[in-house]
Design a protein around this motif. Structure first.
Motif, mmCIF file in Angstrom:
data_model
loop_
_atom_site.group_PDB
_atom_site.id
_atom_site.type_symbol
_atom_site.label_atom_id
_atom_site.label_comp_id
_atom_site.label_asym_id
_atom_site.label_seq_id
_atom_site.Cartn_x
_atom_site.Cartn_y
_atom_site.Cartn_z
ATOM 1 N N LYS A 47 0.771 8.460 10.755
ATOM 2 C CA LYS A 47 -0.067 7.486 9.998
ATOM 3 C C LYS A 47 0.317 5.865 10.316
ATOM 4 O O LYS A 47 -0.430 5.207 10.694
ATOM 5 C CB LYS A 47 0.333 7.369 8.475
ATOM 6 N N VAL A 48 1.643 5.878 10.658
ATOM 7 C CA VAL A 48 2.331 4.539 10.950
ATOM 8 C C VAL A 48 1.720 4.337 12.306
ATOM 9 O O VAL A 48 1.194 3.028 12.630
ATOM 10 C CB VAL A 48 3.680 4.350 11.003
ATOM 11 N N ARG A 49 1.775 5.054 13.073
ATOM 12 C CA ARG A 49 1.231 4.846 14.303
ATOM 13 C C ARG A 49 -0.211 4.501 14.747
ATOM 14 O O ARG A 49 -0.548 3.355 15.391
ATOM 15 C CB ARG A 49 1.358 6.133 15.367
ATOM 16 N N GLU A 50 -1.021 5.074 13.881
ATOM 17 C CA GLU A 50 -2.579 4.576 13.735
ATOM 18 C C GLU A 50 -2.851 3.494 13.333
ATOM 19 O O GLU A 50 -3.769 2.638 13.612
ATOM 20 C CB GLU A 50 -3.242 5.958 13.211
ATOM 21 N N VAL A 53 0.875 -1.261 -0.145
ATOM 22 C CA VAL A 53 0.062 0.186 0.035
ATOM 23 C C VAL A 53 0.912 1.017 -0.007
ATOM 24 O O VAL A 53 1.973 1.327 0.869
ATOM 25 C CB VAL A 53 -0.937 0.103 1.071
ATOM 26 N N SER A 54 0.622 2.270 -0.842
ATOM 27 C CA SER A 54 1.454 3.429 -1.020
ATOM 28 C C SER A 54 1.327 4.263 0.136
ATOM 29 O O SER A 54 0.378 4.528 0.630
ATOM 30 C CB SER A 54 1.184 4.033 -2.163
ATOM 31 N N PRO A 55 2.351 5.059 0.512
ATOM 32 C CA PRO A 55 2.414 5.607 1.881
ATOM 33 C C PRO A 55 1.487 7.050 1.658
ATOM 34 O O PRO A 55 0.940 7.580 2.564
ATOM 35 C CB PRO A 55 3.811 6.374 2.067
ATOM 36 N N ASP A 56 0.990 7.229 0.241
ATOM 37 C CA ASP A 56 0.015 8.524 0.195
ATOM 38 C C ASP A 56 -1.372 8.104 0.407
ATOM 39 O O ASP A 56 -2.371 8.861 0.367
ATOM 40 C CB ASP A 56 0.053 9.071 -1.171
ATOM 41 N N THR A 57 -1.719 6.591 0.828
ATOM 42 C CA THR A 57 -3.251 6.386 1.264
ATOM 43 C C THR A 57 -3.435 6.667 2.417
ATOM 44 O O THR A 57 -2.648 6.644 3.533
ATOM 45 C CB THR A 57 -2.994 4.813 0.953
#
Length: 692
Positions: free
Chosen positions: A220-223, A181-185
């Motif tokens: 984002k990564v934390r969530e 999944v792309s990081p802009d998602t």
């Protein structure tokens, strides 16, 4: 409805013809087929007809011609009674490993030659075959020491860079399933996908670089990690080393977090060899997802041999990709084209990865950066360049001619092919490519889907390119056009639904989760309309019986049917691009029929005006209607034309027609998180509520 061939814009016009078709690999393949089977096939269309009438013989020949590397040979190619659901078993008895075929292609490239080029807006990384194998070895052994086993899921919240390819190959060498999944998602969209498949290990970038700016991913990564209860390890790629990224705050509740450097460094046996688990042909390799524009995306699971066979067939035969060629596709890791690009390794090609904006760096002399990709082609000597139809139409609107650029022109001498997909390529863009980009290349407008991780219709180096047409139906893909009643109308030239009537290796092996639930999702997705022997894909197409080419008219679920006349939204988009490129930045064409209110469908056209457009709406509406009536027909003229602030799109830039159609028709269906700019749908809800 008048024949589309009668319209000036869609006349059959040859734009390119191959100069030496006998030197292509597909010509060589046809010659060998003739010799082996005592045939006298003369051209591509004869070869295609044979390939779908003799699928077992064809796919066996593809296995050998593309040199699939197997640990154990097959006992039987295909038990074929033409039933496609449940999925038939192909190459029964064989065993192989997907990653091994990519890392050790049969062409045996020199280990010191370049396998991967990683490019960003500013940096370049050149990785040899030897280095790539070594990096995969280290990563695979770290994964095994972390407890990863065959059948586990590994996810990547990652950009299109070399470490992503390394992580995927390492995971699949063990027999784990990879999903990217792309990081802009957005976080919600990521969790809609990953919570369904429950990954054991997650790779994540600590940042992404886009448009000259560093975008940190810590929040984002934390969530994401907080909502993945089955996650054992989070491995962080330090894309921006200077960025403050607190590892303790992103630690999985019942697991560990580590940087990629430490993940590799802590392996006890640093000299352990790279091993490839031997697996069945239908063992899963990738999990991709349906668009999810009107609900939670469905996880589609693809098998190793089907993906490998289909990609090698497409690369070697349809694209004429050879060892040492440099293949590029502008894509995110979410899109199916990333997987298609990476498979270029299996043909001995060098793959070029790009992570960043296609319009960076900006021109030193000013401008909007339209020259960034043409200059990248020259710099890296790219032979096959792939992108979206939207990108090419943007270059067309900018009237860019890279080889005659005022300040710093390029040569594009290395370029042999341009590929376009994601949406139909407008006829005017075909002519633009040959007049302004390159006069002697194969323009491969291609179509397939996430559903098959490959192509139904593709390019062909021994066929001409005609304006507005995909060159051919792909070898081994029994593509036909059906009407509502299930009649084959391919030969008539009339538009209808794209179907496939013969089994093929790239059918998904399952939908997640395994078992009855996933099986029913699979059946309803493709076999609910015409039964178990006909794959119903959902594109609205027609076949030109004169050329054998295919014209894309849009998605069948977005087909417009005013007064019972069926046509695709792409027909409207093509006219707008041709005549209103300066006035209209983008558009969305929808059919509205509200239950209990409307007796017929009304075509509604939303236009997003270009910045600085001087036209008034009444004046523009009059012009649009007049041009559509002239170029298409009176039945094509939209009943309503209005200005909108934004066009909803998926993360891959595809227009979200179906979600807006449901809003306009008064259907109360949840809109999935795959709509990248979902907030703009509120405008359409308000618009719909105000209509009489």
């Amino acid at each position: 409805m008048p024949h589309i061939d009668d319209h000036e814009d869609m006349e059959t016009k040859e734009l390119w013809r191959p100069s030496s078709p006998e030197k292509t690999q597909i010509y060589d393949f046809m010659t060998k087929v003739n010799e082996k089977h005592a045939l006298s096939l003369k051209d591509y269309h004869a070869l295609w007809k044979w390939s779908i009438s003799e699928p077992a013989k064809f796919w066996e020949d593809i296995w050998h011609y593309t040199a699939i590397q197997a640990h154990k040979p097959y006992d039987e190619v295909l038990k074929c009674d033409n039933v496609m659901f449940p999925r038939p078993e192909l190459f029964q008895g064989a065993s192989l490993n997907f990653a091994e075929n990519l890392l050790y292609p049969a062409s045996a490239p020199d280990e010191d030659s370049i396998a991967v080029i990683g490019a960003t807006e500013g940096d370049r990384e050149f990785i040899s075959w030897k280095e790539l194998r070594e990096r995969v070895r280290k990563c695979a052994n770290a994964l095994k020491e972390a407890g990863l086993q065959t059948g586990d899921r590994v996810a990547g919240f990652v950009g299109n860079h070399a470490n992503t390819v390394v992580a995927m190959l390492a995971a699949t060498s063990i027999g784990a399933f990879w999903t990217g999944v792309s990081p802009d998602t957005g976080v919600h969209a990521v969790l809609e996908r990953l919570k369904q498949i429950k990954p054991k290990i997650l790779f994540a970038d600590n940042a992404s670089l886009y448009n000259g700016k560093i975008h940190g991913s810590h929040t984002k990564v934390r969530e994401i990690v907080a909502d993945l209860s089955d996650l054992d390890i989070l491995v962080v790629f330090e894309i921006a080393k200077s960025l403050d990224f607190n590892l303790d705050q992103v630690r999985p509740e019942n697991g560990n977090v580590v940087t990629y450097h430490d993940f590799e460094a802590t392996v006890q046996d640093q000299n352990a060899p790279l091993e490839f688990v031997s697996l069945r042909p239908d063992h899963p390799v990738y999990i991709l997802y349906s668009s999810g524009t009107t609900g939670a995306p469905k996880p589609i699971v693809h098998g190793s041999l089907g993906t490998l066979l289909q990609h090698k067939k497409e690369h070697i035969l349809h694209c004429d990709i050879r060892p040492g060629d440099r293949v590029f596709y502008f894509t995110t890791t979410t899109w199916m084209m990333w997987h298609w690009l990476v498979s270029g390794l299996a043909s001995g090609a060098t793959i070029v990865l790009y992570d960043g904006s296609p319009f960076r760096p900006f021109d030193a002399e000013g401008g909007n950066g339209e020259m960034a990709m043409p200059r990248l082609i020259d710099e890296l000597q790219i032979t096959h360049f792939g992108t979206s139809a939207k990108y090419l139409s943007m270059l067309e609107q900018a009237a860019l001619n890279p080889c005659k650029h005022a300040h710093r022109p390029v040569s594009l001498k290395s370029l042999r092919a341009i590929f376009s997909t994601g949406s139909p390529l407008a006829p005017s863009t075909f002519e633009y490519i040959y007049s302004s980009i390159h006069p002697d290349i194969m323009l491969g407008s291609i179509t397939g889907g996430t559903d098959i991780l490959s192509l139904f219709c593709s390019g062909c180096p021994i066929l001409p390119v005609y304006k507005g047409e995909i060159q051919c139906r792909s070898l081994g893909m029994a593509v036909s056009v059906f009407d509502y009643a299930g009649n084959d109308i391919s030969a008539s030239g009339e538009p209808g639904d794209l179907v496939c009537t013969v089994p093929f290796p790239a059918q998904p092996v399952m939908f997640w989760p395994p078992g009855p639930t996933g099986l029913e999702k699979y059946r309803k997705s493709y076999f609910d309309v015409f039964g178990s022997s006909v794959w119903h894909h959902g594109d609205f197409v027609r076949v030109n019986h004169q050329t054998g080419g295919v014209v894309m008219l849009g998605r069948s679920d977005g087909v417009l049917k005013p007064s019972g006349v069926r046509f695709g939204s792409a027909e409207i988009y093509n006219v707008l691009l041709k005549h209103f490129a300066d006035e209209i930045e983008d558009s969305l064409c929808i059919g509205r029929r509200r239950e209990g209110i409307d007796t017929d469908e009304t075509v509604v056209l939303f236009v997003k005006l270009a910045p600085g457009n001087p036209s008034t709406l009444p004046e523009l509406v009059t012009q649009i209607k007049a041009i559509i009536r002239k170029e298409l027909s009176a039945r094509h003229v939209p009943g309503i034309i209005d200005v909108c602030p934004e066009i909803p799109v998926t993360s891959n830039g595809k227009k979200v027609e179906n979600a807006v159609k449901q809003i306009l028709c008064g259907l109360n269906i949840k809109i999935g998180a795959s709509v990248a700019n979902a907030a703009c749908l509120d405008w359409y809800r308000n618009w719909a509520s105000e209509q009489p």
